[in-house]
Motif scaffolding. Structure first.
Motif, PDB file in Angstrom:
ATOM      1  N   ASP A 157      -1.218  33.130  52.184  1.00  0.00           N
ATOM      2  CA  ASP A 157      -1.337  34.039  51.042  1.00  0.00           C
ATOM      3  C   ASP A 157      -1.978  35.354  51.478  1.00  0.00           C
ATOM      4  OD1 ASP A 157      -0.638  32.303  48.480  1.00  0.00           O
ATOM      5  OD2 ASP A 157      -1.792  31.036  49.831  1.00  0.00           O
TER       6      ASP A 157
ATOM      7  N   GLN B  74      -3.596  37.056  41.579  1.00  0.00           N
ATOM      8  CA  GLN B  74      -2.464  36.135  41.491  1.00  0.00           C
ATOM      9  C   GLN B  74      -2.771  34.833  42.211  1.00  0.00           C
ATOM     10  OE1 GLN B  74       1.135  37.418  43.476  1.00  0.00           O
ATOM     11  NE2 GLN B  74       2.439  36.295  42.054  1.00  0.00           N
ATOM     12  N   TRP B  75      -3.400  34.927  43.378  1.00  0.00           N
ATOM     13  CA  TRP B  75      -3.733  33.727  44.142  1.00  0.00           C
ATOM     14  C   TRP B  75      -4.739  32.856  43.394  1.00  0.00           C
ATOM     15  CZ3 TRP B  75      -8.191  32.065  47.024  1.00  0.00           C
ATOM     16  CH2 TRP B  75      -7.941  30.992  47.878  1.00  0.00           C
TER      17      TRP B  75
ATOM     18  N   GLY C  93      -4.164  29.201  51.779  1.00  0.00           N
ATOM     19  CA  GLY C  93      -4.770  30.513  51.629  1.00  0.00           C
ATOM     20  C   GLY C  93      -4.456  31.471  52.761  1.00  0.00           C
TER      21      GLY C  93
ATOM     22  N   GLN D 123      -2.910  30.936  40.796  1.00  0.00           N
ATOM     23  CA  GLN D 123      -2.098  29.868  41.380  1.00  0.00           C
ATOM     24  C   GLN D 123      -2.961  28.706  41.855  1.00  0.00           C
ATOM     25  OE1 GLN D 123       0.079  32.077  44.334  1.00  0.00           O
ATOM     26  NE2 GLN D 123       1.700  32.659  42.894  1.00  0.00           N
ATOM     27  N   GLN D 124      -4.132  28.998  42.395  1.00  0.00           N
ATOM     28  CA  GLN D 124      -5.040  27.926  42.792  1.00  0.00           C
ATOM     29  C   GLN D 124      -5.489  27.123  41.566  1.00  0.00           C
ATOM     30  OE1 GLN D 124      -6.603  26.701  45.713  1.00  0.00           O
ATOM     31  NE2 GLN D 124      -4.962  27.730  46.830  1.00  0.00           N
TER      32      GLN D 124
ATOM     33  N   THR E 216       2.567  28.746  51.279  1.00  0.00           N
ATOM     34  CA  THR E 216       1.636  29.475  50.433  1.00  0.00           C
ATOM     35  C   THR E 216       1.261  28.573  49.261  1.00  0.00           C
ATOM     36  OG1 THR E 216       3.387  30.399  49.062  1.00  0.00           O
ATOM     37  CG2 THR E 216       2.749  31.660  51.027  1.00  0.00           C
ATOM     38  N   THR E 217       0.317  29.014  48.468  1.00  0.00           N
ATOM     39  CA  THR E 217      -0.056  28.246  47.280  1.00  0.00           C
ATOM     40  C   THR E 217       1.138  28.128  46.338  1.00  0.00           C
ATOM     41  OG1 THR E 217      -2.331  29.016  47.503  1.00  0.00           O
ATOM     42  CG2 THR E 217      -1.704  28.062  45.379  1.00  0.00           C
ATOM     43  N   SER E 218       1.899  29.197  46.192  1.00  0.00           N
ATOM     44  CA  SER E 218       3.098  29.167  45.356  1.00  0.00           C
ATOM     45  C   SER E 218       4.118  28.155  45.874  1.00  0.00           C
ATOM     46  CB  SER E 218       3.727  30.565  45.305  1.00  0.00           C
ATOM     47  OG  SER E 218       4.928  30.555  44.563  1.00  0.00           O
TER      48      SER E 218
ATOM     49  N   PHE F  52     -10.853  35.963  49.590  1.00  0.00           N
ATOM     50  CA  PHE F  52     -10.164  34.776  49.087  1.00  0.00           C
ATOM     51  C   PHE F  52     -11.085  33.559  49.163  1.00  0.00           C
ATOM     52  CE2 PHE F  52      -5.396  35.470  48.761  1.00  0.00           C
ATOM     53  CZ  PHE F  52      -5.490  36.854  48.659  1.00  0.00           C
TER      54      PHE F  52
ATOM     55  N   ARG G 265      -0.530  38.505  49.281  1.00  0.00           N
ATOM     56  CA  ARG G 265      -0.634  38.068  47.887  1.00  0.00           C
ATOM     57  C   ARG G 265      -1.871  38.724  47.267  1.00  0.00           C
ATOM     58  NH1 ARG G 265       3.304  35.529  45.747  1.00  0.00           N
ATOM     59  NH2 ARG G 265       3.301  33.899  47.326  1.00  0.00           N
TER      60      ARG G 265
END
Length: 243
Positions: free
Chosen positions: A119, A128-129, A116, A132-133, A92-94, A178, A124
């Motif tokens: 996510d 929040q995504w 993505g 994080q991006q 994930t991005t995290s 997204f 997600r």
């Protein structure tokens, strides 16, 4: 509102289908081969490719046939490409933020991301995504000194053969949200560029056997689209420096 109500009503079905997909879809390996190297001649281009299973080449037999390999092949006529791949299935991005924060700092001219899908499937939140991006872009600029960051869009998940309806509708609608948010983010940041994975590029007949990942022909088109942007930006920079 209508979308939210439909999602609530379908929640038991979506959860059951999600569990079924995780059990039934074959787990393909990441592409074999080196994840760093150098190729070509000309001006130096330090390239970082990072992300999820698609960046890792799932659906291709070797890295030569995957995104990083096809991208290097498309660039080596114009540059001496020093490249590195940082990618793993399920990222994930995290996850990638945490991985890059632990990784040794390096200098790259160009970074290409593929993040993505996990996510979306991991539910997600969009807000929040998006945060994080933005953090990922800042980290690539500050810790890795990337001057050109290409954010690959999300694939058209509403067309993935591996996903039954209505799960395909639900996941696809979230992927479109997204994708739109990522395009907006790239438009706000001067060093970023959005690369849309179009329907034509994601030809269902060219997908991997699992019905979820790209096959070699899709990786080829994806890499060509990214390479074209890299060459154009490099030419633009040369023109600006020459005036």
């Amino acid at each position: 509102m209508r979308h939210a109500l439909a999602t609530i009503a379908l929640a038991p079905v979506l959860l059951a289908q999600g569990r079924h997909v995780r059990r039934s879809v074959p787990e393909l390996p990441e592409a074999e081969g080196p994840r760093a190297g150098a190729s070509g001649s000309g001006p130096l281009l330090r390239l970082l490719v990072l992300g999820d299973s698609a960046a890792a080449g799932v659906g291709a037999p070797t890295q030569e046939h995957a995104l990083s390999g096809r991208l290097v092949a498309a660039l080596r006529a114009s540059f001496h490409v020093q490249w590195k791949l940082l990618a793993f299935t399920g990222a994930t991005t995290s996850d990638m933020l945490a991985h890059l924060q632990r990784a040794p700092a390096e200098d790259f001219d160009v970074a290409v991301t593929s993040l993505g899908v996990n996510d979306v499937t991991g539910r997600r939140s969009l807000s929040q995504w998006r945060r994080q991006q933005r953090q990922l872009v800042a980290l690539l600029e500050e810790r890795f000194h990337a001057r050109h960051i290409l954010l690959s869009g999300l694939p058209p998940m509403h067309r993935f053969p591996a996903l039954p309806q209505p799960l395909r509708w639900y996941v696809g609608s979230r992927a479109r949200e997204f994708d739109s948010a990522l395009a907006d983010l790239a438009g706000e940041l001067s060093r970023c560029e959005f690369v849309k994975l179009s329907y034509a590029m994601m030809d269902l007949r060219a997908m991997a056997a699992d019905g979820f990942h790209p096959g070699p022909a899709i990786y080829e088109q994806w890499a060509a689209a990214v390479a074209r942007r890299i060459v154009e930006r490099a030419e633009q920079r040369l023109q600006e420096n020459g005036t």
